[in-house]
Design a protein around this motif. Structure first.
Motif, PDB file in Angstrom:
ATOM      1  N   GLU A   9     -14.507  22.413 -11.759  1.00  0.00           N
ATOM      2  CA  GLU A   9     -15.707  21.773 -12.294  1.00  0.00           C
ATOM      3  C   GLU A   9     -16.824  21.740 -11.259  1.00  0.00           C
ATOM      4  O   GLU A   9     -17.864  21.167 -11.501  1.00  0.00           O
ATOM      5  CB  GLU A   9     -15.395  20.336 -12.747  1.00  0.00           C
ATOM      6  N   GLU A  10     -16.593  22.322 -10.097  1.00  0.00           N
ATOM      7  CA  GLU A  10     -17.534  22.163  -8.998  1.00  0.00           C
ATOM      8  C   GLU A  10     -18.308  23.434  -8.678  1.00  0.00           C
ATOM      9  O   GLU A  10     -17.835  24.538  -8.888  1.00  0.00           O
ATOM     10  CB  GLU A  10     -16.811  21.682  -7.746  1.00  0.00           C
ATOM     11  N   ILE A  11     -19.506  23.212  -8.151  1.00  0.00           N
ATOM     12  CA  ILE A  11     -20.295  24.262  -7.519  1.00  0.00           C
ATOM     13  C   ILE A  11     -20.307  23.878  -6.046  1.00  0.00           C
ATOM     14  O   ILE A  11     -20.781  22.799  -5.686  1.00  0.00           O
ATOM     15  CB  ILE A  11     -21.729  24.304  -8.075  1.00  0.00           C
ATOM     16  N   PHE A  12     -19.754  24.716  -5.182  1.00  0.00           N
ATOM     17  CA  PHE A  12     -19.617  24.324  -3.778  1.00  0.00           C
ATOM     18  C   PHE A  12     -20.186  25.374  -2.846  1.00  0.00           C
ATOM     19  O   PHE A  12     -20.390  26.516  -3.218  1.00  0.00           O
ATOM     20  CB  PHE A  12     -18.151  24.053  -3.427  1.00  0.00           C
ATOM     21  N   THR A  13     -20.424  24.933  -1.626  1.00  0.00           N
ATOM     22  CA  THR A  13     -20.873  25.838  -0.579  1.00  0.00           C
ATOM     23  C   THR A  13     -20.387  25.321   0.769  1.00  0.00           C
ATOM     24  O   THR A  13     -19.902  24.192   0.879  1.00  0.00           O
ATOM     25  CB  THR A  13     -22.410  25.981  -0.576  1.00  0.00           C
ATOM     26  N   THR A  14     -20.528  26.167   1.754  1.00  0.00           N
ATOM     27  CA  THR A  14     -20.244  25.791   3.139  1.00  0.00           C
ATOM     28  C   THR A  14     -21.569  25.466   3.814  1.00  0.00           C
ATOM     29  O   THR A  14     -22.419  26.342   3.937  1.00  0.00           O
ATOM     30  CB  THR A  14     -19.539  26.945   3.879  1.00  0.00           C
ATOM     31  N   PRO A  15     -21.762  24.209   4.209  1.00  0.00           N
ATOM     32  CA  PRO A  15     -23.028  23.831   4.845  1.00  0.00           C
ATOM     33  C   PRO A  15     -23.070  24.250   6.311  1.00  0.00           C
ATOM     34  O   PRO A  15     -22.028  24.529   6.915  1.00  0.00           O
ATOM     35  CB  PRO A  15     -23.025  22.306   4.728  1.00  0.00           C
ATOM     36  N   ASP A  16     -24.252  24.258   6.876  1.00  0.00           N
ATOM     37  CA  ASP A  16     -24.417  24.503   8.309  1.00  0.00           C
ATOM     38  C   ASP A  16     -23.827  23.308   9.051  1.00  0.00           C
ATOM     39  O   ASP A  16     -24.228  22.164   8.843  1.00  0.00           O
ATOM     40  CB  ASP A  16     -25.899  24.662   8.643  1.00  0.00           C
ATOM     41  N   ARG A  17     -22.885  23.571   9.908  1.00  0.00           N
ATOM     42  CA  ARG A  17     -22.151  22.512  10.601  1.00  0.00           C
ATOM     43  C   ARG A  17     -23.016  21.653  11.521  1.00  0.00           C
ATOM     44  O   ARG A  17     -22.582  20.577  11.946  1.00  0.00           O
ATOM     45  CB  ARG A  17     -20.986  23.121  11.389  1.00  0.00           C
ATOM     46  N   LEU A  18     -24.232  22.090  11.811  1.00  0.00           N
ATOM     47  CA  LEU A  18     -25.103  21.347  12.727  1.00  0.00           C
ATOM     48  C   LEU A  18     -26.265  20.659  12.025  1.00  0.00           C
ATOM     49  O   LEU A  18     -27.122  20.081  12.684  1.00  0.00           O
ATOM     50  CB  LEU A  18     -25.649  22.292  13.806  1.00  0.00           C
ATOM     51  N   ARG A  19     -26.314  20.709  10.676  1.00  0.00           N
ATOM     52  CA  ARG A  19     -27.514  20.239   9.983  1.00  0.00           C
ATOM     53  C   ARG A  19     -27.211  19.206   8.906  1.00  0.00           C
ATOM     54  O   ARG A  19     -27.327  19.481   7.724  1.00  0.00           O
ATOM     55  CB  ARG A  19     -28.242  21.419   9.373  1.00  0.00           C
ATOM     56  N   THR A  83     -20.481  14.756 -16.427  1.00  0.00           N
ATOM     57  CA  THR A  83     -19.952  15.019 -17.766  1.00  0.00           C
ATOM     58  C   THR A  83     -18.674  15.846 -17.725  1.00  0.00           C
ATOM     59  O   THR A  83     -18.126  16.182 -18.784  1.00  0.00           O
ATOM     60  CB  THR A  83     -20.994  15.739 -18.658  1.00  0.00           C
ATOM     61  N   SER A  84     -18.173  16.165 -16.532  1.00  0.00           N
ATOM     62  CA  SER A  84     -16.927  16.935 -16.449  1.00  0.00           C
ATOM     63  C   SER A  84     -15.800  16.121 -17.100  1.00  0.00           C
ATOM     64  O   SER A  84     -15.807  14.893 -17.069  1.00  0.00           O
ATOM     65  CB  SER A  84     -16.574  17.262 -14.998  1.00  0.00           C
ATOM     66  N   PRO A  85     -14.834  16.799 -17.695  1.00  0.00           N
ATOM     67  CA  PRO A  85     -13.728  16.071 -18.341  1.00  0.00           C
ATOM     68  C   PRO A  85     -12.987  15.128 -17.395  1.00  0.00           C
ATOM     69  O   PRO A  85     -12.579  14.042 -17.800  1.00  0.00           O
ATOM     70  CB  PRO A  85     -12.807  17.200 -18.830  1.00  0.00           C
ATOM     71  N   ILE A  86     -12.833  15.522 -16.146  1.00  0.00           N
ATOM     72  CA  ILE A  86     -12.137  14.660 -15.184  1.00  0.00           C
ATOM     73  C   ILE A  86     -12.964  13.402 -14.923  1.00  0.00           C
ATOM     74  O   ILE A  86     -12.435  12.293 -14.896  1.00  0.00           O
ATOM     75  CB  ILE A  86     -11.872  15.418 -13.863  1.00  0.00           C
ATOM     76  N   ALA A  87     -14.272  13.562 -14.746  1.00  0.00           N
ATOM     77  CA  ALA A  87     -15.143  12.394 -14.543  1.00  0.00           C
ATOM     78  C   ALA A  87     -15.123  11.492 -15.770  1.00  0.00           C
ATOM     79  O   ALA A  87     -15.052  10.257 -15.640  1.00  0.00           O
ATOM     80  CB  ALA A  87     -16.568  12.834 -14.235  1.00  0.00           C
ATOM     81  N   GLN A  88     -15.184  12.086 -16.936  1.00  0.00           N
ATOM     82  CA  GLN A  88     -15.198  11.304 -18.174  1.00  0.00           C
ATOM     83  C   GLN A  88     -13.916  10.516 -18.395  1.00  0.00           C
ATOM     84  O   GLN A  88     -13.924   9.490 -19.065  1.00  0.00           O
ATOM     85  CB  GLN A  88     -15.458  12.222 -19.378  1.00  0.00           C
ATOM     86  N   SER A  89     -12.823  10.970 -17.815  1.00  0.00           N
ATOM     87  CA  SER A  89     -11.541  10.271 -17.991  1.00  0.00           C
ATOM     88  C   SER A  89     -11.528   8.909 -17.300  1.00  0.00           C
ATOM     89  O   SER A  89     -10.744   8.048 -17.672  1.00  0.00           O
ATOM     90  CB  SER A  89     -10.381  11.126 -17.460  1.00  0.00           C
ATOM     91  N   ASN A  90     -12.400   8.737 -16.278  1.00  0.00           N
ATOM     92  CA  ASN A  90     -12.414   7.502 -15.476  1.00  0.00           C
ATOM     93  C   ASN A  90     -11.041   7.178 -14.891  1.00  0.00           C
ATOM     94  O   ASN A  90     -10.699   6.021 -14.698  1.00  0.00           O
ATOM     95  CB  ASN A  90     -12.933   6.311 -16.285  1.00  0.00           C
ATOM     96  N   TYR A  91     -10.275   8.219 -14.617  1.00  0.00           N
ATOM     97  CA  TYR A  91      -8.925   8.040 -14.094  1.00  0.00           C
ATOM     98  C   TYR A  91      -8.845   8.639 -12.694  1.00  0.00           C
ATOM     99  O   TYR A  91      -9.377   9.721 -12.449  1.00  0.00           O
ATOM    100  CB  TYR A  91      -7.911   8.735 -15.017  1.00  0.00           C
ATOM    101  N   ILE A  92      -8.218   7.937 -11.792  1.00  0.00           N
ATOM    102  CA  ILE A  92      -7.949   8.461 -10.449  1.00  0.00           C
ATOM    103  C   ILE A  92      -6.534   9.039 -10.484  1.00  0.00           C
ATOM    104  O   ILE A  92      -5.566   8.318 -10.715  1.00  0.00           O
ATOM    105  CB  ILE A  92      -8.060   7.370  -9.363  1.00  0.00           C
ATOM    106  N   ILE A  96      -6.048  15.316  -4.899  1.00  0.00           N
ATOM    107  CA  ILE A  96      -7.408  15.745  -4.577  1.00  0.00           C
ATOM    108  C   ILE A  96      -7.828  16.963  -5.385  1.00  0.00           C
ATOM    109  O   ILE A  96      -9.007  17.111  -5.723  1.00  0.00           O
ATOM    110  CB  ILE A  96      -7.585  15.962  -3.052  1.00  0.00           C
ATOM    111  N   LEU A  97      -6.907  17.849  -5.749  1.00  0.00           N
ATOM    112  CA  LEU A  97      -7.284  19.026  -6.525  1.00  0.00           C
ATOM    113  C   LEU A  97      -7.784  18.661  -7.920  1.00  0.00           C
ATOM    114  O   LEU A  97      -8.522  19.418  -8.532  1.00  0.00           O
ATOM    115  CB  LEU A  97      -6.123  20.011  -6.611  1.00  0.00           C
ATOM    116  N   LEU A  98      -7.413  17.502  -8.411  1.00  0.00           N
ATOM    117  CA  LEU A  98      -7.971  17.005  -9.669  1.00  0.00           C
ATOM    118  C   LEU A  98      -9.143  16.063  -9.405  1.00  0.00           C
ATOM    119  O   LEU A  98     -10.208  16.200  -9.993  1.00  0.00           O
ATOM    120  CB  LEU A  98      -6.894  16.299 -10.492  1.00  0.00           C
ATOM    121  N   ASP A  99      -8.943  15.113  -8.502  1.00  0.00           N
ATOM    122  CA  ASP A  99      -9.961  14.079  -8.272  1.00  0.00           C
ATOM    123  C   ASP A  99     -11.277  14.648  -7.758  1.00  0.00           C
ATOM    124  O   ASP A  99     -12.339  14.123  -8.076  1.00  0.00           O
ATOM    125  CB  ASP A  99      -9.433  13.013  -7.307  1.00  0.00           C
ATOM    126  N   GLU A 100     -11.241  15.737  -7.000  1.00  0.00           N
ATOM    127  CA  GLU A 100     -12.489  16.311  -6.496  1.00  0.00           C
ATOM    128  C   GLU A 100     -13.358  16.855  -7.625  1.00  0.00           C
ATOM    129  O   GLU A 100     -14.548  17.077  -7.447  1.00  0.00           O
ATOM    130  CB  GLU A 100     -12.219  17.415  -5.473  1.00  0.00           C
TER     131      GLU A 100
END
Length: 171
Positions: A9-19, A83-92, A96-100
């Protein structure tokens, strides 16, 4: 080979480690070294965590930050729509592979070289650091998103545009 998170459900990137400058506070619990943490506040200066606190799990954070220098720097920044299904579930799920996939999050520790141009060709820590990628023995996601989150992006030529409003993508 491709190893996707399930569900992705994520859009991710690797940020600059110094910024990275500023602070964030987690909005959902996360396990750090098998210890539950809550309301972790991270203060960044020049890409490094220079101060931190936690309502719960401060000792685990102390141990985490003692593992190596890379644990104090960002390895990932991810946007997740409320609005992701995991977020909508309000369940922890306490996985981490689900919760993220329930919240925007930052990972402290190892970055993803494949998110960088020619990153797959970089093999040493020195090469990765020069490209802006953090290295560490650890990679832990800290959820920081909420239904109140607004995110704007600034392009290289200085234009600003909305990415998220009230935790929802606007594009």
């Amino acid at each position: 080979q491709f190893f996707a998170n399930l569900p992705t459900e994520e859009i991710f990137t690797t940020p600059d480690r110094l910024r990275a400058d500023g602070y964030v506070t987690t909005t959902k619990p996360v396990s750090v070294l098998d210890v539950k943490t809550e309301e972790v506040r991270l203060v960044f200066k020049d890409g490094k965590v220079i101060d931190y606190s936690a309502r719960e799990g401060k000792e685990a954070m102390d141990t985490f930050f003692s593992i190596d220098e890379g644990t104090r720097r960002l390895g990932e920044v991810a946007l997740v729509d409320e609005t992701s299904p995991i977020a909508q579930s309000n369940y922890i799920f306490n996985s981490i592979l689900l919760d993220e996939n329930a919240s925007c999050h930052l990972a402290l520790g190892d970055g993803y070289p494949t998110a960088l141009a020619n990153g797959a060709l970089l093999s040493t820590d020195e090469q990765l650091h020069e490209a802006g990628c953090n290295t560490s023995l650890m990679h832990v996601d800290f959820m920081i998103g909420s239904k109140d989150m607004d995110i704007d992006a600034t392009t290289g030529d200085g234009k600003t545009f909305a990415v998220m409003r009230k935790g929802v993508f606007v594009f």
